[in-house]
Scaffold this active site. Structure first.
Site, PDB file in Angstrom:
ATOM      1  N   HIS A   1       2.372   2.856  -0.817  1.00  0.00           N
ATOM      2  CA  HIS A   1       2.147   2.371  -2.195  1.00  0.00           C
ATOM      3  C   HIS A   1       0.970   3.151  -2.804  1.00  0.00           C
ATOM      4  CE1 HIS A   1       0.968  -0.239  -5.501  1.00  0.00           C
ATOM      5  NE2 HIS A   1       2.153  -0.806  -5.422  1.00  0.00           N
TER       6      HIS A   1
ATOM      7  N   GLU B   1      -1.442   2.432  -4.853  1.00  0.00           N
ATOM      8  CA  GLU B   1      -2.780   1.821  -4.765  1.00  0.00           C
ATOM      9  C   GLU B   1      -3.339   1.950  -3.348  1.00  0.00           C
ATOM     10  OE1 GLU B   1      -3.254  -2.370  -5.994  1.00  0.00           O
ATOM     11  OE2 GLU B   1      -4.811  -2.491  -4.458  1.00  0.00           O
TER      12      GLU B   1
END
Ligand code: SF4
Length: 290
Positions: free
Chosen positions: A132, A134
Site C-alpha cells: 500500500h 502509505e
C-alpha cells in the site's frame, strides 16, 4: 397513487479531509494551464481519476518519476518515502506536496521511534497492507527496516527479546489493531504502542452500520480497487442484505427499487460528492418512473 420513496445521502460519505485537500491542491495547480503529474492516482476511484485526467492531470508511476525532468509533480495524500524527495532540484522538478497532515505526523513519529530503537537494538513494527502506498512511505522512514505485519501469523517475524514500538497504517481496522496490541503486550515486557488509526475512517464504521440499517436498500458508491470502499461496503452488507456496490450511476439496476420506500446512498473516503449526487439524481429519476 404512487408511493413516496425516501432517498437519503449519508452525510458522512465522500472524501475525507486529507483527500479533499489533495484534490483541491491539484485542481488549483491545473488552473494555470501547466502540465501537472500525480505520482500514482490521486484517489482510488476511476471515475474521479478520469475527471482529473480530463482537466489535464497526468498520472505517472515511480519508474517514470525517476526519469522525469523539468516538470511539476504532486504527491498525493498517502505520502511518499524519503527516496521520492531526493534529487528534485537536480531534475528541476517543482513539487506540490499534498501528503495528508495526519500521514505526515505519523511518518515523523515513526522516524523518531526508529532513531530511538536503533539506540537500544529495538524494532519498529507496523500493522498495514503490504505494497500500500502509505505503508511504503511509512517503512521508508526506517530505511526499510520496519517489520510489517498484516495479520496474527506475521507476529512470528518479531523478536520478543528486543524492545518494540508498534504503529498502524491510518486506514486499518481499530479492533484488529487492538487485538494485535493485546497479543504483543502479552508476549513482550518492552512494548510501546501508538494508536495511529485515522478517525476520519474509523468513526465511519459505527455510523455506517446505523445508516445501513435505517434504509431498505443501500447503494454504496466506490472504486472497485479501493480497500476503504471494500471495508465500508462489507459493513453495509453485514447489516443490510439489500446493499449494492456500484462504481457509477450506469451500474444501477432499476429492479433493486421495486416496492421499496427508503433508499440510502453512501460512499468511500475516495468517492467524490459530485458522483454521489449523480447517483442520487439517477435513482430519483428511476423511482419517479416506477
Ligand atoms: S483517511 Fe485520514 S489519514 Fe488518510 S488521507 Fe484521509 S484524513 Fe488523511
Amino acid at each position: 397513487m404512487q408511493k413516496k420513496v425516501e432517498i437519503a445521502i449519508d452525510p458522512e460519505s465522500g472524501f475525507c479531509f486529507g483527500v479533499k485537500n489533495a484534490v483541491t491542491k491539484a485542481i488549483n495547480e491545473l488552473a494555470d494551464g501547466q502540465k501537472l503529474y500525480s505520482l500514482g492516482a490521486m484517489v482510488h476511484n476511476p471515475v474521479e481519476v478520469n475527471r482529473l485526467a480530463s482537466i489535464g492531470l497526468g498520472v505517472i508511476d515511480h519508474e517514470q518519476f525517476a526519469k522525469l525532468h523539468n516538470a511539476k509533480v504532486i504527491f498525493r495524500a498517502h505520502g511518499e518515502p524519503p527516496s521520492s524527495y531526493a534529487n528534485l532540484k537536480d531534475r528541476n522538478i517543482k513539487l506540490i506536496d499534498a501528503t495528508c497532515p495526519v500521514v505526515l505526523r505519523l511518518q515523523a513519529n515513526i522516524k523518531k521511534a526508529y532513531e530511538q530503537m536503533r539506540q537500544c537494538n529495538g524494532q519498529v513494527v507496523i500493522f498495514g497492507k503490504k505494497g500500500h502506498a502509505e505503508v511504503i512511505g511509512l517503512i521508508g522512514q526506517t530505511d526499510g527496516n520496519a517489520i510489517l505485519i498484516e495479520n496474527e501469523k506475521d507476529i512470528s517475524k518479531i523478536d520478543f527479546s528486543r524492545p518494540i514500538e508498534f504503529f498502524s497504517q491510518t486506514t486499518k481496522d481499530v479492533s484488529k489493531f487492538m487485538n494485535l496490541v493485546k497479543i504483543l503486550g502479552q508476549k513482550s515486557s518492552q512494548f510501546q504502542w501508538h494508536d495511529t488509526i485515522c478517525r476520519q475512517v474509523a468513526n465511519r464504521g459505527p455510523h455506517l452500520r446505523n445508516f445501513a440499517s435505517e434504509h431498505e436498500v443501500i447503494i454504496f458508491v466506490g472504486g472497485r480497487d479501493s480497500s476503504n470502499a471494500k471495508v465500508l461496503f462489507e459493513i453495509c452488507k453485514s447489516v443490510n442484505a439489500k446493499s449494492y456496490f456500484i462504481e457509477n450511476e450506469s451500474d444501477i439496476q432499476n429492479d433493486w427499487f421495486t416496492g421499496v420506500s427508503s433508499i440510502g446512498i453512501s460512499g468511500a473516503t475516495s468517492t467524490p460528492s459530485w458522483l454521489i449526487e449523480n447517483v442520487a439524481d439517477r435513482i430519483n429519476a428511476i423511482v419517479s418512473g416506477l
